[in-house]
Write a protein that holds these residues in place. Structure first.
Motif, PDB file in Angstrom:
ATOM      1  N   ALA A   1      41.373  35.753  43.110  1.00 31.30           N
ATOM      2  CA  ALA A   1      41.309  34.220  42.117  1.00 31.30           C
ATOM      3  C   ALA A   1      42.694  34.078  41.526  1.00 31.30           C
ATOM      4  CB  ALA A   1      40.601  34.770  40.554  1.00 31.30           C
ATOM      5  N   GLU A   2      43.738  35.438  41.419  1.00 31.65           N
ATOM      6  CA  GLU A   2      45.001  35.619  40.514  1.00 31.65           C
ATOM      7  C   GLU A   2      45.784  34.854  41.926  1.00 31.65           C
ATOM      8  OE1 GLU A   2      45.418  37.232  38.278  1.00 31.65           O
ATOM      9  OE2 GLU A   2      47.210  36.860  37.855  1.00 31.65           O
ATOM     10  N   TYR A   3      45.375  34.530  42.689  1.00 30.14           N
ATOM     11  CA  TYR A   3      46.133  33.959  44.246  1.00 30.14           C
ATOM     12  C   TYR A   3      45.631  32.324  43.650  1.00 30.14           C
ATOM     13  CZ  TYR A   3      47.268  37.280  47.150  1.00 30.14           C
ATOM     14  OH  TYR A   3      48.444  37.478  48.251  1.00 30.14           O
ATOM     15  N   ILE A   4      44.799  31.569  43.649  1.00 34.21           N
ATOM     16  CA  ILE A   4      44.786  30.065  42.768  1.00 34.21           C
ATOM     17  C   ILE A   4      44.936  30.261  41.839  1.00 34.21           C
ATOM     18  CG2 ILE A   4      42.623  28.612  42.400  1.00 34.21           C
ATOM     19  CD1 ILE A   4      40.664  30.210  44.614  1.00 34.21           C
ATOM     20  N   LEU A   5      44.927  30.609  40.569  1.00 37.13           N
ATOM     21  CA  LEU A   5      45.449  30.839  39.082  1.00 37.13           C
ATOM     22  C   LEU A   5      47.557  30.819  39.454  1.00 37.13           C
ATOM     23  CD1 LEU A   5      43.562  33.506  37.739  1.00 37.13           C
ATOM     24  CD2 LEU A   5      42.765  30.584  37.286  1.00 37.13           C
ATOM     25  N   ALA A   6      47.619  31.623  40.190  1.00 36.77           N
ATOM     26  CA  ALA A   6      48.636  31.721  39.981  1.00 36.77           C
ATOM     27  C   ALA A   6      49.683  30.795  40.758  1.00 36.77           C
ATOM     28  CB  ALA A   6      49.370  32.771  41.011  1.00 36.77           C
TER      29      ALA A   6
ATOM     30  N   ALA B   1      45.854  46.241  34.155  1.00 34.37           N
ATOM     31  CA  ALA B   1      45.384  45.867  35.188  1.00 34.37           C
ATOM     32  C   ALA B   1      46.312  44.382  36.587  1.00 34.37           C
ATOM     33  CB  ALA B   1      44.420  44.589  34.719  1.00 34.37           C
ATOM     34  N   PRO B   2      45.966  44.943  37.235  1.00 35.87           N
ATOM     35  CA  PRO B   2      47.495  43.896  38.212  1.00 35.87           C
ATOM     36  C   PRO B   2      47.041  42.385  38.268  1.00 35.87           C
ATOM     37  CG  PRO B   2      45.341  44.959  39.359  1.00 35.87           C
ATOM     38  CD  PRO B   2      45.334  45.468  37.816  1.00 35.87           C
ATOM     39  N   TYR B   3      46.025  41.934  37.997  1.00 36.32           N
ATOM     40  CA  TYR B   3      45.875  40.669  37.282  1.00 36.32           C
ATOM     41  C   TYR B   3      46.086  40.040  36.298  1.00 36.32           C
ATOM     42  CZ  TYR B   3      41.497  43.276  35.894  1.00 36.32           C
ATOM     43  OH  TYR B   3      40.646  43.640  35.278  1.00 36.32           O
ATOM     44  N   ARG B   4      46.768  38.874  35.990  1.00 37.53           N
ATOM     45  CA  ARG B   4      46.723  38.520  35.022  1.00 37.53           C
ATOM     46  C   ARG B   4      46.160  37.681  34.021  1.00 37.53           C
ATOM     47  NH1 ARG B   4      52.409  41.421  37.501  1.00 37.53           N
ATOM     48  NH2 ARG B   4      51.546  43.396  36.691  1.00 37.53           N
ATOM     49  N   LEU B   5      46.618  36.252  35.232  1.00 37.54           N
ATOM     50  CA  LEU B   5      45.860  35.252  34.213  1.00 37.54           C
ATOM     51  C   LEU B   5      44.502  35.022  33.399  1.00 37.54           C
ATOM     52  CD1 LEU B   5      48.156  32.885  36.791  1.00 37.54           C
ATOM     53  CD2 LEU B   5      48.836  34.242  34.485  1.00 37.54           C
ATOM     54  N   SER B   6      43.755  36.195  34.179  1.00 40.14           N
ATOM     55  CA  SER B   6      42.575  35.933  33.702  1.00 40.14           C
ATOM     56  C   SER B   6      42.429  36.948  32.890  1.00 40.14           C
ATOM     57  CB  SER B   6      41.563  35.498  34.963  1.00 40.14           C
ATOM     58  OG  SER B   6      41.552  37.095  35.621  1.00 40.14           O
ATOM     59  N   ALA B   7      42.700  37.907  33.210  1.00 39.41           N
ATOM     60  CA  ALA B   7      42.768  39.465  32.391  1.00 39.41           C
ATOM     61  C   ALA B   7      41.893  39.268  30.621  1.00 39.41           C
ATOM     62  CB  ALA B   7      43.997  39.751  32.254  1.00 39.41           C
TER      63      ALA B   7
ATOM     64  N   LYS C   1      44.540  21.257  41.970  1.00 36.10           N
ATOM     65  CA  LYS C   1      43.446  21.438  41.210  1.00 36.10           C
ATOM     66  C   LYS C   1      41.696  21.253  40.804  1.00 36.10           C
ATOM     67  CE  LYS C   1      46.429  21.742  37.931  1.00 36.10           C
ATOM     68  NZ  LYS C   1      48.053  21.803  38.159  1.00 36.10           N
ATOM     69  N   LYS C   2      41.483  20.649  42.256  1.00 39.85           N
ATOM     70  CA  LYS C   2      40.077  20.888  42.180  1.00 39.85           C
ATOM     71  C   LYS C   2      39.475  22.353  42.114  1.00 39.85           C
ATOM     72  CE  LYS C   2      38.447  16.802  45.150  1.00 39.85           C
ATOM     73  NZ  LYS C   2      38.488  16.513  45.516  1.00 39.85           N
ATOM     74  N   PRO C   3      37.692  22.095  40.955  1.00 35.10           N
ATOM     75  CA  PRO C   3      37.717  23.454  40.734  1.00 35.10           C
ATOM     76  C   PRO C   3      37.038  23.808  42.080  1.00 35.10           C
ATOM     77  CG  PRO C   3      36.966  21.905  39.056  1.00 35.10           C
ATOM     78  CD  PRO C   3      37.403  21.036  40.538  1.00 35.10           C
ATOM     79  N   VAL C   4      37.090  25.434  41.664  1.00 36.82           N
ATOM     80  CA  VAL C   4      37.034  26.311  43.276  1.00 36.82           C
ATOM     81  C   VAL C   4      36.494  27.118  42.574  1.00 36.82           C
ATOM     82  CG1 VAL C   4      37.924  27.817  45.158  1.00 36.82           C
ATOM     83  CG2 VAL C   4      39.599  26.371  44.294  1.00 36.82           C
ATOM     84  N   LEU C   5      34.978  27.480  43.432  1.00 37.92           N
ATOM     85  CA  LEU C   5      33.580  28.446  42.978  1.00 37.92           C
ATOM     86  C   LEU C   5      34.184  29.695  44.447  1.00 37.92           C
ATOM     87  CD1 LEU C   5      31.239  29.263  42.491  1.00 37.92           C
ATOM     88  CD2 LEU C   5      30.103  27.856  43.604  1.00 37.92           C
ATOM     89  N   LEU C   6      34.836  30.188  43.549  1.00 33.08           N
ATOM     90  CA  LEU C   6      35.454  31.950  44.900  1.00 33.08           C
ATOM     91  C   LEU C   6      34.615  32.909  44.830  1.00 33.08           C
ATOM     92  CD1 LEU C   6      37.843  32.910  45.938  1.00 33.08           C
ATOM     93  CD2 LEU C   6      38.334  34.036  43.886  1.00 33.08           C
ATOM     94  N   LYS C   7      33.701  33.123  46.162  1.00 32.49           N
ATOM     95  CA  LYS C   7      32.790  34.048  46.171  1.00 32.49           C
ATOM     96  C   LYS C   7      33.405  35.196  46.753  1.00 32.49           C
ATOM     97  CE  LYS C   7      27.834  32.488  47.616  1.00 32.49           C
ATOM     98  NZ  LYS C   7      27.594  32.008  48.660  1.00 32.49           N
ATOM     99  N   ARG C   8      32.734  35.929  46.457  1.00 29.42           N
ATOM    100  CA  ARG C   8      32.867  37.438  46.290  1.00 29.42           C
ATOM    101  C   ARG C   8      32.198  37.947  47.127  1.00 29.42           C
ATOM    102  NH1 ARG C   8      30.565  42.814  43.092  1.00 29.42           N
ATOM    103  NH2 ARG C   8      32.169  44.349  44.333  1.00 29.42           N
TER     104      ARG C   8
ATOM    105  N   ALA D   1      46.977  27.711  48.739  1.00 25.70           N
ATOM    106  CA  ALA D   1      46.560  25.886  49.377  1.00 25.70           C
ATOM    107  C   ALA D   1      45.903  25.334  48.170  1.00 25.70           C
ATOM    108  CB  ALA D   1      46.431  25.778  51.300  1.00 25.70           C
ATOM    109  N   LEU D   2      44.854  25.915  47.800  1.00 33.39           N
ATOM    110  CA  LEU D   2      43.144  26.168  47.021  1.00 33.39           C
ATOM    111  C   LEU D   2      43.988  26.218  45.366  1.00 33.39           C
ATOM    112  CD1 LEU D   2      40.141  26.856  48.279  1.00 33.39           C
ATOM    113  CD2 LEU D   2      41.954  25.249  48.413  1.00 33.39           C
ATOM    114  N   GLY D   3      44.901  27.024  45.168  1.00 29.34           N
ATOM    115  CA  GLY D   3      46.010  26.847  43.707  1.00 29.34           C
ATOM    116  C   GLY D   3      46.680  25.374  43.697  1.00 29.34           C
TER     117      GLY D   3
END
Ligand code: PEP
Ligand code: MN
Length: 332
Positions: free
Chosen positions: A217-222, A64-70, A197-204, A192-194
């Motif tokens: 999501a990975e942009y924020i997590l990374a 999977a190319p996304y990692r931190l939430s895999a 530390k405020k929680p983010v609601l990311l809509k598809r 910038a949201l990454g």
């Protein structure tokens, strides 16, 4: 391959890196506040040899190319907290409120009604990215202030959409930052949201696949912010009778692919107040971690999205029935 390191043994990290260099592996070291990962696309290396290094905690094989939430690396559900409200890990969160803050009086009234009828959080937009520049684009910072006051008055954490990183200082007292469908791939905003530390609601996004959503999501997590909640809000299809098409499959699929919580927005998915209940029930039955529903006491006169806003009484029943379904799912 994702290699999770033991933070207590990091002094021995160089041994592992030397080994990977000798194997000719190309890798990236991801340093987070509480975790360090080494990510490599190299599948040739013997996993047993890697596990033998003291510094290695776990090794997950994933392409999977996304990692931190895999899910492969993070088998336990991620819990994201907004005040006392918890997303993920078997919790069910009902967020409700109008599409937009229209006045202090309006948001106070709706806050009271949604609180009485089962909401745990209050939603409302103050910076509205509208399809037409001639539509109501929100009250801006004054709207945010009114939203924060209403949330405090009724003990509801608030979520509102941010459209530009420059607005962050205005969102100081907003509990959760929403990234709208139109900005799902605004990578400058996500980065910038990454960095906060405020929680983010990311809509598809309207036409985003699961992998694209998870990479956003990975942009924020990374960036170091682990607090991301996803939201399925319907996608564009050939169907013309509804505003969007709710992709119910996204919910179990995202749960399978990643450990992030995912909630559902049946209001923007259907675009019709009469569809909110069936779509909310379906999403909940599919394992949604919560709902975000547009509620207005006077939808006929709402400045935006009145046609898809339910009245507080209808919201109450939707909330009650979805909680029953969610409880049933917890039993099996
Ligand atoms: C909203 O939630 O107010 C909104 C504009 O939703 P979306 O970004 O999903 O269209
Ligand atoms: Mn809306």
């Amino acid at each position: 391959m994702i290699i999770k390191l033991k933070v207590t043994e990091l002094s021995q990290r160089e041994d592992l890196l030397r080994f990977l260099d000798a194997e000719g592996s190309v890798y990236t070291v991801l340093e987070q506040p509480h975790n360090v990962f080494i990510v490599t696309d190299d599948h040739e290396i013997d996993v047993k040899k890697i596990k033998a290094f003291r510094v290695v905690d776990e090794v997950a094989l994933t392409r999977a190319p996304y990692r931190l939430s895999a899910r492969a690396l993070n088998p336990d559900d991620r819990e994201v907290r907004v005040g006392d409200v918890v997303f993920g890990g078997g919790h069910f969160v009902a967020i409700a409120g109008p599409c937009s803050v229209e006045s202090e009086e309006q948001i106070m009234k709706i806050a009271r009604e949604v609180k009485e009828n089962g909401a745990q959080m209050l939603r409302a937009g103050a910076f509205k990215p509208r399809t037409s520049p001639y539509s109501f684009c929100g009250l801006g910072s004054e709207g945010l202030k009114a939203l924060v006051r209403a949330g405090k008055e009724y003990g509801l954490p608030v979520v509102s959409e941010i459209t530009d990183a420059d607005q962050l200082p205005l969102f100081k007292e907003v509990d959760m930052l929403q990234v709208g469908a139109r900005n799902m791939q605004n990578f400058t905003l996500l980065s910038a949201l990454g960095r906060q530390k405020k929680p983010v609601l990311l809509k598809r996004g309207f036409s985003a696949g699961y992998e694209e959503l998870l990479l956003s999501a990975e942009y924020i997590l990374a960036g170091g912010n682990p607090n991301v909640v996803l939201c399925e809000r319907g996608i564009r299809t050939f169907v013309q009778s509804t505003r969007n098409t709710l992709d119910v499959s996204a919910i179990p699929m995202i749960h399978r692919l990643s450990n992030l919580p995912i909630i559902t927005d049946p209001s923007h998915a259907g675009g019709d107040y009469r569809l909110v209940r069936p779509l909310a029930l379906a999403a909940t039955a599919a394992g949604s971690d919560g709902l975000i529903i547009e509620v207005h006491h006077d939808p006929e006169h709402a400045q935006s999205d009145g046609d898809q806003s339910v009245k507080p009484e209808r919201f109450k029943k939707i909330c009650r029935d979805c909680r029953k379904i969610h409880a049933l799912l917890q039993e099996v």
